[in-house]
Design an enzyme around this catalytic site. Sequence first.
Site, PDB file in Angstrom:
ATOM      1  N   GLN A  16       2.326  -6.064  -3.069  1.00 46.40           N
ATOM      2  CA  GLN A  16       2.613  -6.068  -1.625  1.00 46.40           C
ATOM      3  C   GLN A  16       3.926  -5.296  -1.374  1.00 46.40           C
ATOM      4  O   GLN A  16       4.260  -4.422  -2.147  1.00 46.40           O
ATOM      5  CB  GLN A  16       2.694  -7.493  -1.055  1.00 46.40           C
ATOM      6  CG  GLN A  16       1.362  -8.216  -0.989  1.00 46.40           C
ATOM      7  CD  GLN A  16       0.976  -8.877  -2.283  1.00 46.40           C
ATOM      8  OE1 GLN A  16       1.789  -9.549  -2.894  1.00 46.40           O
ATOM      9  NE2 GLN A  16      -0.253  -8.714  -2.696  1.00 46.40           N
ATOM     10  N   LYS A  29       2.043   2.150  -5.178  1.00 43.96           N
ATOM     11  CA  LYS A  29       2.713   1.665  -6.402  1.00 43.96           C
ATOM     12  C   LYS A  29       1.861   1.879  -7.642  1.00 43.96           C
ATOM     13  O   LYS A  29       2.371   2.173  -8.716  1.00 43.96           O
ATOM     14  CB  LYS A  29       3.053   0.166  -6.268  1.00 43.96           C
ATOM     15  CG  LYS A  29       4.061  -0.129  -5.187  1.00 43.96           C
ATOM     16  CD  LYS A  29       4.333  -1.610  -5.065  1.00 43.96           C
ATOM     17  CE  LYS A  29       3.206  -2.421  -4.475  1.00 43.96           C
ATOM     18  NZ  LYS A  29       2.919  -2.217  -3.062  1.00 43.96           N
ATOM     19  N   ASP A  81       0.808  -1.227   0.000  1.00 43.70           N
ATOM     20  CA  ASP A  81       0.000   0.000   0.000  1.00 43.70           C
ATOM     21  C   ASP A  81       0.843   1.279   0.000  1.00 43.70           C
ATOM     22  O   ASP A  81       0.452   2.293   0.579  1.00 43.70           O
ATOM     23  CB  ASP A  81      -0.980   0.018   1.199  1.00 43.70           C
ATOM     24  CG  ASP A  81      -1.758  -1.275   1.297  1.00 43.70           C
ATOM     25  OD1 ASP A  81      -2.246  -1.721   0.254  1.00 43.70           O
ATOM     26  OD2 ASP A  81      -1.835  -1.855   2.397  1.00 43.70           O
ATOM     27  N   GLY A  96      -4.091  -4.467  -4.391  1.00 44.48           N
ATOM     28  CA  GLY A  96      -5.162  -3.584  -4.875  1.00 44.48           C
ATOM     29  C   GLY A  96      -4.639  -2.189  -5.115  1.00 44.48           C
ATOM     30  O   GLY A  96      -3.905  -1.646  -4.299  1.00 44.48           O
ATOM     31  N   HIS A  97      -4.969  -1.643  -6.255  1.00 45.32           N
ATOM     32  CA  HIS A  97      -4.575  -0.271  -6.568  1.00 45.32           C
ATOM     33  C   HIS A  97      -5.814   0.530  -6.885  1.00 45.32           C
ATOM     34  O   HIS A  97      -6.709   0.033  -7.550  1.00 45.32           O
ATOM     35  CB  HIS A  97      -3.771  -0.198  -7.871  1.00 45.32           C
ATOM     36  CG  HIS A  97      -2.502  -0.944  -7.850  1.00 45.32           C
ATOM     37  ND1 HIS A  97      -1.642  -0.920  -6.810  1.00 45.32           N
ATOM     38  CD2 HIS A  97      -1.935  -1.721  -8.796  1.00 45.32           C
ATOM     39  CE1 HIS A  97      -0.596  -1.656  -7.104  1.00 45.32           C
ATOM     40  NE2 HIS A  97      -0.743  -2.160  -8.288  1.00 45.32           N
TER      41      HIS A  97
HETATM   42  P1  IMP Z   1      -2.403 -12.986   2.036  1.00 48.07           P
HETATM   43  O1  IMP Z   1      -1.452 -12.409   1.043  1.00 48.07           O
HETATM   44  O2  IMP Z   1      -3.837 -12.759   1.691  1.00 48.07           O
HETATM   45  O3  IMP Z   1      -2.093 -14.412   2.360  1.00 48.07           O
HETATM   46  O4  IMP Z   1      -2.201 -12.171   3.427  1.00 48.07           O
HETATM   47  C1  IMP Z   1      -1.008 -12.248   4.182  1.00 48.07           C
HETATM   48  C2  IMP Z   1      -0.669 -10.904   4.820  1.00 48.07           C
HETATM   49  O5  IMP Z   1      -0.278  -9.986   3.792  1.00 48.07           O
HETATM   50  C3  IMP Z   1      -1.819 -10.235   5.551  1.00 48.07           C
HETATM   51  O6  IMP Z   1      -1.286  -9.503   6.638  1.00 48.07           O
HETATM   52  C4  IMP Z   1      -2.393  -9.266   4.538  1.00 48.07           C
HETATM   53  O7  IMP Z   1      -3.055  -8.179   5.123  1.00 48.07           O
HETATM   54  C5  IMP Z   1      -1.101  -8.823   3.845  1.00 48.07           C
HETATM   55  N1  IMP Z   1      -1.294  -8.373   2.470  1.00 48.07           N
HETATM   56  C6  IMP Z   1      -1.481  -9.130   1.370  1.00 48.07           C
HETATM   57  N2  IMP Z   1      -1.588  -8.375   0.274  1.00 48.07           N
HETATM   58  C7  IMP Z   1      -1.454  -7.104   0.673  1.00 48.07           C
HETATM   59  C8  IMP Z   1      -1.441  -5.844  -0.029  1.00 48.07           C
HETATM   60  O8  IMP Z   1      -1.549  -5.752  -1.244  1.00 48.07           O
HETATM   61  N3  IMP Z   1      -1.279  -4.741   0.762  1.00 48.07           N
HETATM   62  C9  IMP Z   1      -1.095  -4.805   2.102  1.00 48.07           C
HETATM   63  N4  IMP Z   1      -1.083  -5.957   2.786  1.00 48.07           N
HETATM   64  C10 IMP Z   1      -1.264  -7.098   2.078  1.00 48.07           C
END
Ligand code: IMP
Length: 417
Positions: free
Chosen positions: A218, A15, A12, A39-40
């Site tokens: 991420q 990007k 977040d 997500g963007h």
């Molecule tokens: P997962 O990727 O859904 O397995 O989540 C694992 C961890 O990564 C959790 O703490 C999510 O909140 C975090 N996470 C996954 N994708 C994002 C992102 O795009 N932005 C921020 N946190 C993320």
Amino acid sequence: MNKAVIGLQWGDEGKGKIVDYLSDDFDLVVRYQGGNNAGHTVIVDDTTYKLNLIPSGVIRGKICYLGQGVVLDPYHFYNEYNQITKKIDNPMVYLSSNIPLILEYHKQLDKINELILKNEKKIGTTSKGIGPAYQDKVGRKSIKLYDLKSKYVIEEKLHTIKKFYDPILESFDESKINIEKTVQELLNFYDLVKELIVDNSFIKKKFINKKILFEGAQGALLDLDHGSYPFVTSSNTVSSNIVIGSAIQVDYKTVGIFKAYATRVGNGPFPSELFDDVGDYIAKKGVEIGTVTKRKRRCGWLDLVSLKYSCEINRVDELCMTKADVLNNLSEIKVCKSYNLKKYEDVNFSESYSLDAVSLDDEDFELFPSWGEVKDLSKFENLPYNLKKFISYIEEYLSIPIKIISLGPERNQTIIR
Ligand code: IMP
């Protein structure tokens, strides 16, 4: 020169906007890991684009490619692609045939994984089935895009998957895998997207000697191996995964992107986290709400200790700082420069237990006076004096120049140095 835009915090960082901004100079924009957990939100003129899988370069009419390191939820992808086709003429999106799919049972398993963990041990995933889909990839069970050519192959794979997972699904009162329904859905999906699927050699040949922009999803501190395990995502988010996740072997310059403060969604250590009114103010002003899960993001001061680590593990060449405008008018701005007076060389970032033990005191922070409002965005020299001091402190600490400063969601709220 090719470029990679990599998040240096917990995701977040903004990007999407920067990839959109930079993509003008590139022929191809590539995602190499993650899935629709990312997500963007990109705002162009009066149109807001919400993207999870397709790189934001698509908005500029750039060719976009999802490499083999991505995990793809067919329904999500199709809906997103469909939305884009309504706003943009002939979007050019290619999918590596080697991409593993996220199916319904992955989302069920994601739920179960979280359910069996005690409160503070829960990861707080996005519930999109990301972890279980990567588990199947490593466990050699995935159904990949190239499998969708054959009904027989899909069925055969699903039979093995069913044998393996049905007992778990059943024991948690989740519905069992429905082979017939899944096969039909996958065949329908294939019919809709088969023109977009290409093998890895196609993309290499087509883009030989062309300019490529790689878009990380991420952030580095959520990297499966480098992040605070187990509070991480299930892919390698760092730039060294680009070659594997895209199957494109080219040199690139790495642009590390960070917010002027820090946020984290989900659980896990966050040494500079704020639990007071200032944290709430930043969350509100910065609209720090997850694009994917709509969860409120945890907010804290910029953490230079972890940022230095992220720069090192990504071999960052230049930096981009976003959202300093959110800190406008705060009477005092803080930056974390040590963990209990320890430097980043002495911290083990991949061990969440050792990070949990960090509790910062005043000496771990550098203080900056308010820079008031940022009114003139025409050039760096015209920024408020105190903001320029804040910027040079970060540059000196990291020994890397900040070349892009983003001070708002619009394209014209960007300063390039
Ligand atoms: P997962 O990727 O859904 O397995 O989540 C694992 C961890 O990564 C959790 O703490 C999510 O909140 C975090 N996470 C996954 N994708 C994002 C992102 O795009 N932005 C921020 N946190 C993320």
